[in-house]
Write a protein that holds these residues in place. Structure first.
Motif, PDB file in Angstrom:
ATOM      1  N   UNK A  35      -8.154 -29.772  18.388  1.00 40.50           N
ATOM      2  CA  UNK A  35      -9.286 -28.896  18.641  1.00 40.50           C
ATOM      3  C   UNK A  35      -8.776 -27.762  19.519  1.00 40.50           C
ATOM      4  N   UNK A  36      -8.886 -26.537  19.082  1.00 38.33           N
ATOM      5  CA  UNK A  36      -8.241 -25.448  19.811  1.00 38.33           C
ATOM      6  C   UNK A  36      -8.948 -25.131  21.112  1.00 38.33           C
ATOM      7  N   UNK A  60     -15.460 -18.490  16.219  1.00 35.11           N
ATOM      8  CA  UNK A  60     -14.421 -17.532  15.884  1.00 35.11           C
ATOM      9  C   UNK A  60     -14.579 -16.998  14.476  1.00 35.11           C
ATOM     10  N   UNK A  61     -13.685 -16.073  14.108  1.00 41.66           N
ATOM     11  CA  UNK A  61     -13.787 -15.411  12.803  1.00 41.66           C
ATOM     12  C   UNK A  61     -13.730 -16.411  11.655  1.00 41.66           C
ATOM     13  N   UNK A  62     -12.829 -17.400  11.742  1.00 42.61           N
ATOM     14  CA  UNK A  62     -12.712 -18.375  10.654  1.00 42.61           C
ATOM     15  C   UNK A  62     -13.978 -19.211  10.515  1.00 42.61           C
ATOM     16  N   UNK A 548      -8.471 -35.582  23.952  1.00 44.97           N
ATOM     17  CA  UNK A 548      -7.978 -34.222  23.718  1.00 44.97           C
ATOM     18  C   UNK A 548      -7.452 -34.051  22.296  1.00 44.97           C
ATOM     19  N   UNK A 549      -7.946 -33.005  21.636  1.00 49.91           N
ATOM     20  CA  UNK A 549      -7.537 -32.724  20.275  1.00 49.91           C
ATOM     21  C   UNK A 549      -8.274 -33.510  19.224  1.00 49.91           C
ATOM     22  N   UNK A 550      -9.109 -34.467  19.640  1.00 55.24           N
ATOM     23  CA  UNK A 550      -9.812 -35.326  18.680  1.00 55.24           C
ATOM     24  C   UNK A 550     -11.325 -35.256  18.838  1.00 55.24           C
ATOM     25  N   UNK A 593     -21.013 -31.546  19.391  1.00 59.04           N
ATOM     26  CA  UNK A 593     -19.891 -32.465  19.245  1.00 59.04           C
ATOM     27  C   UNK A 593     -18.953 -31.937  18.164  1.00 59.04           C
ATOM     28  N   UNK A 594     -17.662 -31.950  18.448  1.00 56.96           N
ATOM     29  CA  UNK A 594     -16.642 -31.645  17.448  1.00 56.96           C
ATOM     30  C   UNK A 594     -15.688 -32.829  17.373  1.00 56.96           C
ATOM     31  N   UNK A 595     -15.377 -33.268  16.149  1.00 56.55           N
ATOM     32  CA  UNK A 595     -14.576 -34.476  15.953  1.00 56.55           C
ATOM     33  C   UNK A 595     -13.523 -34.236  14.881  1.00 56.55           C
TER      34      UNK A 595
END
Length: 741
Positions: A35-36, A60-62, A548-550, A593-595
């Motif tokens: 996850x950026x 973001x743009x994407x 982190x990252x997940x 939430x982002x997963x």
């Protein structure tokens, strides 16, 4: 309220306690997508999203492209507790509501409750502010009052848009082409050109074209057309290692016409044609409208800005200077019948100048971060409203045919001055204290004129002629001034034991100055006015990269006292006016939430809850005590998921998004014929890219379930004898091809 806060914070605590065990289970598969880190400017300086103690959604743009965001108005499909509408007049108007606070009126004497900023420049009008997403690098939706750092008219929140900036030393470009339903043809491209070692130029352009989706079966006129073009040029010059200058210019021309109104009900008034009920809305023919006028809209906008930044080493001084011009014309037919009952035209000419100075830096071995600033804003706005109503002849078919007329002209000048500052002190134990404040001076001057002409057509050119049975034209010309002063503070306490966890609590105040009632339906001795409104908000929030990252979870609970609410209301005596409609208690939460459970698989979820109700409403406003605030659905839900499949030299990424919004009322009166029942919008996209992400081909579908919904409406049976709604966009499909170099 306590139950809602407990639920939100209890969920956060449960996730936090479960994090160590969950981390051991999924713990960072070595090939797992990260996850950026998202960099935002919500505090008028760059910082990590997860370290910023504000309730923010950043795209973001994407993400904007993948989720089908064509204009900033589409953000409501992805952001918790955010709703939007183009309102009653224009296809290019951007009226946002955050946690129930906003404004849907386009008239220049009313200010928005959610501020829109582009590269740090505030846009004074919602008219023409429905910006295209083609060359946007990032959009940040800031929830809650932003009166300290962003200032005027941000008592609900702010939409901060950052466009793509020139890059020194890199020749690059990109382009996209889209073909879709109803002959949709979109083209956009941008080019970044290095100019030596210290400068770069970026140019971009876009055009959008699409046929309408609603048709008048009698005349063949089509409504809801998209016709938009625009471009921007930006020059970056690094004069020295310390001095940076960015100059930009943009232009856009939007001739899209608005979606039409449909007639939901009409009273048998003596001056209405007897067969007008034949034009009533038919839910089985949802996109049919009998609107009497040919839809027209034209929004021409251009602007210039210059940003100068000088780095002194321990501090940076920044200057943002901007000028913007708007020239707008639009027509609408609110009654939705084939008769000229309430045809309306609006012409708006506006220009604004703004100057902001910021001094930011750190002291005490970087323990103390600060930002100090000063701001000036001037707006000159002229608007003419023309309303043709109560027909004299039964079948007027062309503009200028017999009808009563009312013309309102408003010329308003606004001068706003402010000084502001915010500082955060960090301790060794991870605690920090934030203090901020802004003092605003605002002056408004207006010249308002009205023309009431109830003579039959053909006599407008003879101002001195009196027609038997009709009163002589009534002309009034009034001038007035208002002044406002306000201090808006912010206090925050944060705890960040590490870079993956932030807990924060805050209090902030938002302020919107009072104004004039720009619709004077009956002759007045002076211009009516209304008082400021304020929003005091308490927040308790939690941000964590649990794994982190997940797994990333951000939750904020809020409680607000919204006082002196500025509300456009339907009034039988004067039709429409702005009133201070009492107070409201607002409370709820946002959870995002982002997963990334495995490589290539991503899920995102955003849930917003807002409880709102009017209270302490003055008697002359009407029976709205206990009603929900307009455009304040109790629940908003956005769910999305995608899976990237590697195919050797290519990758295939299917994505699905679903947005749900509970019942929404369009006005404060919460009447049956001015609301939208709960509904959801389903969208999907399949994207094929090459290994270097230089070429892409995507097939998309929007509103796949073909949900039928309204975007705005008013039950004006008492004031006008009609109730009408504006219809939303139908299902559509298309394909997009893009390239980058």
């Amino acid at each position: 309220m306590r139950n809602i806060l407990k639920a939100a914070l209890g969920s956060a605590a449960a996730i936090a306690m479960a994090a160590p065990a969950w981390s051991q289970q999924v713990a960072a598969a070595p090939d797992n997508d990260l996850l950026p880190d998202i960099v935002v400017t919500a505090e008028r300086r760059e910082s990590r999203l997860q370290e910023t103690p504000i309730s923010i959604t950043a795209l973001g743009a994407a993400q904007l492209e993948n989720q089908g965001v064509r204009t900033v108005g589409d953000l409501a499909a992805t952001v918790p507790n955010l709703t939007s509408t183009t309102g009653p007049q224009g296809s290019a108007d951007a009226n946002f509501f955050v946690r129930g606070v906003g404004q849907f009126d386009f008239i220049i004497t009313n200010d928005p409750g959610v501020g829109v900023y582009v590269d740090g420049v505030y846009l004074g009008r919602t008219v023409g502010a429905l910006l295209d997403s083609s060359d946007i690098a990032r959009v940040e939706v800031l929830r809650g009052p932003q009166g300290t750092l962003f200032g005027r008219n941000t008592l609900g929140g702010a939409i901060s848009i950052t466009t793509r900036q020139p890059e020194i030393g890199a020749l690059s470009g990109q382009g996209r082409a889209t073909y879709g339903s109803r002959d949709r043809i979109d083209l956009d491209a941008s080019l970044n050109v290095p100019l030596g070692d210290r400068a770069a130029l970026r140019v971009s352009g876009v055009t959008r074209n699409q046929d309408g989706f609603s048709r008048n079966p009698r005349t063949g006129v089509v409504f809801g057309r998209t016709e938009r073009l625009g471009g921007k040029a930006a020059l970056l010059f690094e004069a020295t290692e310390a001095l940076t200058v960015t100059l930009s210019a943009d232009y856009s021309l939007d001739k899209s016409n608005p979606a039409p109104a449909v007639l939901l009900d009409i009273l048998p008034l003596p001056f209405f044609p007897a067969d007008a009920r034949a034009d009533l809305f038919n839910p089985n023919d949802f996109y049919r409208s009998f609107a009497s006028n040919s839809p027209e809209a034209r929004n021409e906008i251009y602007g210039f800005s210059g940003t100068i930044a000088y780095d002194f080493g321990g501090a940076t001084l920044k200057s943002i200077t901007a000028y913007r011009n708007l020239d707008s014309f639009s027509t609408s037919d609110p009654d939705g019948t084939g008769y000229r009952l309430y045809d309306q035209q609006a012409t708006t000419v506006q220009n604004q100048f703004s100057q902001e100075l910021q001094l930011s830096g750190s002291l005490l071995d970087d323990k103390l971060e600060y930002l100090l600033g000063a701001y000036y804003f001037r707006e000159d706005a002229d608007q003419t409203l023309f309303l043709c109503f109560a027909p004299i002849t039964p079948l007027p078919t062309a503009r200028g045919n017999a009808c009563n007329t009312w013309t309102q002209g408003n010329a308003q000048i606004t001068n706003s001055y402010a000084v502001f500052g915010q500082a955060r002190y960090k301790t060794e134990g991870g605690f920090s204290l934030t203090l901020g404040g802004r003092y605003t001076w605002e002056d408004k001057d207006i010249v308002s004129n009205q023309l009431f002409d109830f003579r039959p057509a053909g006599f407008e050119a003879a101002p001195g002629m009196v027609v038997p049975g009709f009163p002589a034209p009534i002309v009034t010309d009034l001038a007035s001034s208002l002044s406002f002063r306000k201090f808006t503070p912010k206090i925050g306490l944060e705890y960040a034991p590490n870079r993956d966890l932030l807990v924060f609590a805050s209090y902030a105040k938002g302020f919107r100055s009072g104004g004039f009632n720009g619709r004077i339906i009956a002759p007045q001795a002076s211009v009516p006015s209304y008082a400021p409104d304020t929003n005091d908000t308490f927040e308790l929030g939690f941000k964590s990269d649990i794994v982190p990252g997940v797994l990333r979870t951000n939750i904020t609970a809020f409680y607000s006292k919204y006082k002196g609410i500025q509300q456009t209301i339907s009034d039988p005596a004067v039709q429409f006016r702005v009133a201070n409609a009492g107070n409201a208690e607002l409370y709820g939460f946002e959870a995002e939430v982002a997963l990334n459970p495995v490589r290539g698989l991503r899920f995102n979820a955003g849930i917003g809850y807002t409880s709102s109700s009017f209270e302490d409403v003055p008697v002359n406003v009407g029976p709205i005590n206990g009603n929900r605030l307009p455009f304040s659905p109790e629940w908003t839900v956005a769910l999305g998921g995608e899976y990237r499949v590697d195919l050797g030299n290519f990758a295939l990424t299917p994505r699905v998004d679903w947005r749900f919004q509970s019942r929404t009322f369009f006005t404060a009166f919460n009447l049956p014929l001015e609301q939208q029942d709960p509904y959801g919008l389903l969208a999907a996209r399949i994207t094929l890219t090459d290994a270097d992400d230089r070429f892409s081909l995507a097939v998309y579908g929007e509103n796949l379930a073909d949900a039928k919904y309204f975007t705005f409406g008013q039950n004006a049976l008492q004031a006008q004898g009609v109730a009408y709604n504006y219809i939303g966009r139908p299902r559509e499909f298309g394909v997009t091809a893009g390239f980058k170099f």
